[in-house]
Motif scaffolding. Structure first.
Motif, PDB file in Angstrom:
ATOM      1  N   GLY A   1      37.395  66.102  75.562  1.00  0.00           N
ATOM      2  CA  GLY A   1      38.703  66.741  75.444  1.00  0.00           C
ATOM      3  C   GLY A   1      39.893  65.804  75.411  1.00  0.00           C
ATOM      4  O   GLY A   1      41.038  66.258  75.482  1.00  0.00           O
ATOM      5  N   PHE A   2      39.669  64.510  75.283  1.00  0.00           N
ATOM      6  CA  PHE A   2      40.769  63.549  75.197  1.00  0.00           C
ATOM      7  C   PHE A   2      41.218  63.410  73.752  1.00  0.00           C
ATOM      8  O   PHE A   2      40.402  63.435  72.834  1.00  0.00           O
ATOM      9  CB  PHE A   2      40.341  62.181  75.735  1.00  0.00           C
ATOM     10  N   CYS A   3      42.534  63.258  73.565  1.00  0.00           N
ATOM     11  CA  CYS A   3      43.123  63.117  72.233  1.00  0.00           C
ATOM     12  C   CYS A   3      43.905  61.812  72.165  1.00  0.00           C
ATOM     13  O   CYS A   3      44.557  61.422  73.140  1.00  0.00           O
ATOM     14  CB  CYS A   3      44.075  64.272  71.948  1.00  0.00           C
ATOM     15  N   PRO A   4      43.895  61.153  71.013  1.00  0.00           N
ATOM     16  CA  PRO A   4      44.650  59.909  70.876  1.00  0.00           C
ATOM     17  C   PRO A   4      46.152  60.161  70.876  1.00  0.00           C
ATOM     18  O   PRO A   4      46.619  61.220  70.460  1.00  0.00           O
ATOM     19  CB  PRO A   4      44.192  59.336  69.541  1.00  0.00           C
ATOM     20  N   VAL A   5      46.875  59.170  71.357  1.00  0.00           N
ATOM     21  CA  VAL A   5      48.335  59.199  71.363  1.00  0.00           C
ATOM     22  C   VAL A   5      48.808  58.097  70.429  1.00  0.00           C
ATOM     23  O   VAL A   5      48.271  56.978  70.468  1.00  0.00           O
ATOM     24  CB  VAL A   5      48.878  58.956  72.793  1.00  0.00           C
ATOM     25  N   SER A   6      49.782  58.387  69.602  1.00  0.00           N
ATOM     26  CA  SER A   6      50.283  57.363  68.679  1.00  0.00           C
ATOM     27  C   SER A   6      51.026  56.282  69.462  1.00  0.00           C
ATOM     28  O   SER A   6      51.602  56.541  70.522  1.00  0.00           O
ATOM     29  CB  SER A   6      51.199  57.982  67.630  1.00  0.00           C
ATOM     30  N   GLU A   7      50.993  55.083  68.928  1.00  0.00           N
ATOM     31  CA  GLU A   7      51.673  53.951  69.571  1.00  0.00           C
ATOM     32  C   GLU A   7      53.159  54.238  69.740  1.00  0.00           C
ATOM     33  O   GLU A   7      53.766  53.826  70.725  1.00  0.00           O
ATOM     34  CB  GLU A   7      51.462  52.669  68.757  1.00  0.00           C
ATOM     35  N   ALA A   8      53.755  54.967  68.804  1.00  0.00           N
ATOM     36  CA  ALA A   8      55.189  55.273  68.869  1.00  0.00           C
ATOM     37  C   ALA A   8      55.537  56.161  70.062  1.00  0.00           C
ATOM     38  O   ALA A   8      56.672  56.163  70.519  1.00  0.00           O
ATOM     39  CB  ALA A   8      55.645  55.935  67.570  1.00  0.00           C
ATOM     40  N   GLU A   9      54.552  56.900  70.563  1.00  0.00           N
ATOM     41  CA  GLU A   9      54.785  57.818  71.679  1.00  0.00           C
ATOM     42  C   GLU A   9      54.534  57.204  73.052  1.00  0.00           C
ATOM     43  O   GLU A   9      54.706  57.877  74.065  1.00  0.00           O
ATOM     44  CB  GLU A   9      53.885  59.046  71.532  1.00  0.00           C
ATOM     45  N   LEU A  10      54.130  55.947  73.095  1.00  0.00           N
ATOM     46  CA  LEU A  10      53.769  55.340  74.370  1.00  0.00           C
ATOM     47  C   LEU A  10      54.992  55.127  75.253  1.00  0.00           C
ATOM     48  O   LEU A  10      55.996  54.574  74.820  1.00  0.00           O
ATOM     49  CB  LEU A  10      53.051  54.004  74.154  1.00  0.00           C
ATOM     50  N   THR A  11      54.858  55.553  76.496  1.00  0.00           N
ATOM     51  CA  THR A  11      55.926  55.373  77.475  1.00  0.00           C
ATOM     52  C   THR A  11      55.870  53.944  78.026  1.00  0.00           C
ATOM     53  O   THR A  11      54.949  53.181  77.732  1.00  0.00           O
ATOM     54  CB  THR A  11      55.751  56.383  78.624  1.00  0.00           C
ATOM     55  N   THR A  12      56.825  53.598  78.839  1.00  0.00           N
ATOM     56  CA  THR A  12      56.935  52.236  79.373  1.00  0.00           C
ATOM     57  C   THR A  12      55.665  51.774  80.068  1.00  0.00           C
ATOM     58  O   THR A  12      55.195  50.655  79.853  1.00  0.00           O
ATOM     59  CB  THR A  12      58.128  52.152  80.351  1.00  0.00           C
ATOM     60  N   GLY A  13      55.084  52.608  80.913  1.00  0.00           N
ATOM     61  CA  GLY A  13      53.868  52.231  81.622  1.00  0.00           C
ATOM     62  C   GLY A  13      52.713  51.930  80.683  1.00  0.00           C
ATOM     63  O   GLY A  13      51.935  50.997  80.916  1.00  0.00           O
ATOM     64  N   PHE A  14      52.603  52.688  79.611  1.00  0.00           N
ATOM     65  CA  PHE A  14      51.515  52.459  78.659  1.00  0.00           C
ATOM     66  C   PHE A  14      51.807  51.259  77.769  1.00  0.00           C
ATOM     67  O   PHE A  14      50.895  50.558  77.341  1.00  0.00           O
ATOM     68  CB  PHE A  14      51.218  53.724  77.857  1.00  0.00           C
ATOM     69  N   GLN A  15      53.085  50.986  77.512  1.00  0.00           N
ATOM     70  CA  GLN A  15      53.439  49.758  76.796  1.00  0.00           C
ATOM     71  C   GLN A  15      53.072  48.537  77.652  1.00  0.00           C
ATOM     72  O   GLN A  15      52.594  47.527  77.124  1.00  0.00           O
ATOM     73  CB  GLN A  15      54.926  49.757  76.452  1.00  0.00           C
TER      74      GLN A  15
END
Length: 173
Positions: free
Chosen positions: A136-150
């Protein structure tokens, strides 16, 4: 579905030193991939594992004899419960243990009030992104990454991981 004889539960303090050898053993699965360099990667530091343990964010999979055969470690990243590490000893693989560990984290996340479980993984390794997509996991686009994920991305680059082969994934609870 986890095979009978295995159980997922919160880790015990005395089990924490057993997790690094399982992490090293599980890394051997990368030998026949272009990520074979991961076999020599250092496991998570014990002090980090102990810190997450104190927060109730370390789980183990045990067999009938209470021998640890797998584990999962989570932490908070940008209001999500982030799956930092999950490993199953190769001789216990393909028995539903990894799925059961992920589901235990999702259950705990719900109990703690999180709405999302997140992770970073390889796109093309069958036991990575395709495995999590089935859960049930879905990919997140790089453009949507928040500070912690960056910041996670930055640390992955520092560790020599090819970012073009990596993907951040979320599961909404």
């Amino acid at each position: 579905m986890i095979e009978s004889g295995y159980q997922i539960r919160s880790a015990r303090i005395e089990e924490l030193p057993l997790l690094a050898p399982i992490e090293r053993a599980a890394a051997v699965l990368f030998l026949d991939t272009r990520y074979a360099f991961l076999v020599n990667a250092e496991p998570l530091p014990l002090d980090f594992v102990q810190q997450q343990f104190r927060l109730g964010l370390v789980w183990v999979a045990v067999d009938l004899h209470q021998t640890v055969v797998g584990h999962a470690i989570a932490r908070e990243v940008d209001e999500t419960l982030y799956l930092q590490q999950i490993d199953v000893a190769p001789e216990h693989g393909r028995k539903g243990i990894g799925s059961a560990l992920v589901n235990a984290i999702c259950d705990r996340a719900t109990h703690l009030g999180y709405r999302i479980v997140s992770l970073s993984t390889f796109r093309d390794i069958p036991w990575n992104a395709p495995f999590y997509a089935k859960l049930g996991f879905c990919p997140v686009s790089e453009a949507e990454l928040t500070t912690g994920f960056q910041q996670i991305r930055f640390k992955e680059v520092e560790a020599g991981l090819p970012i073009s082969d990596r993907v951040i994934m979320y599961r909404v609870l």
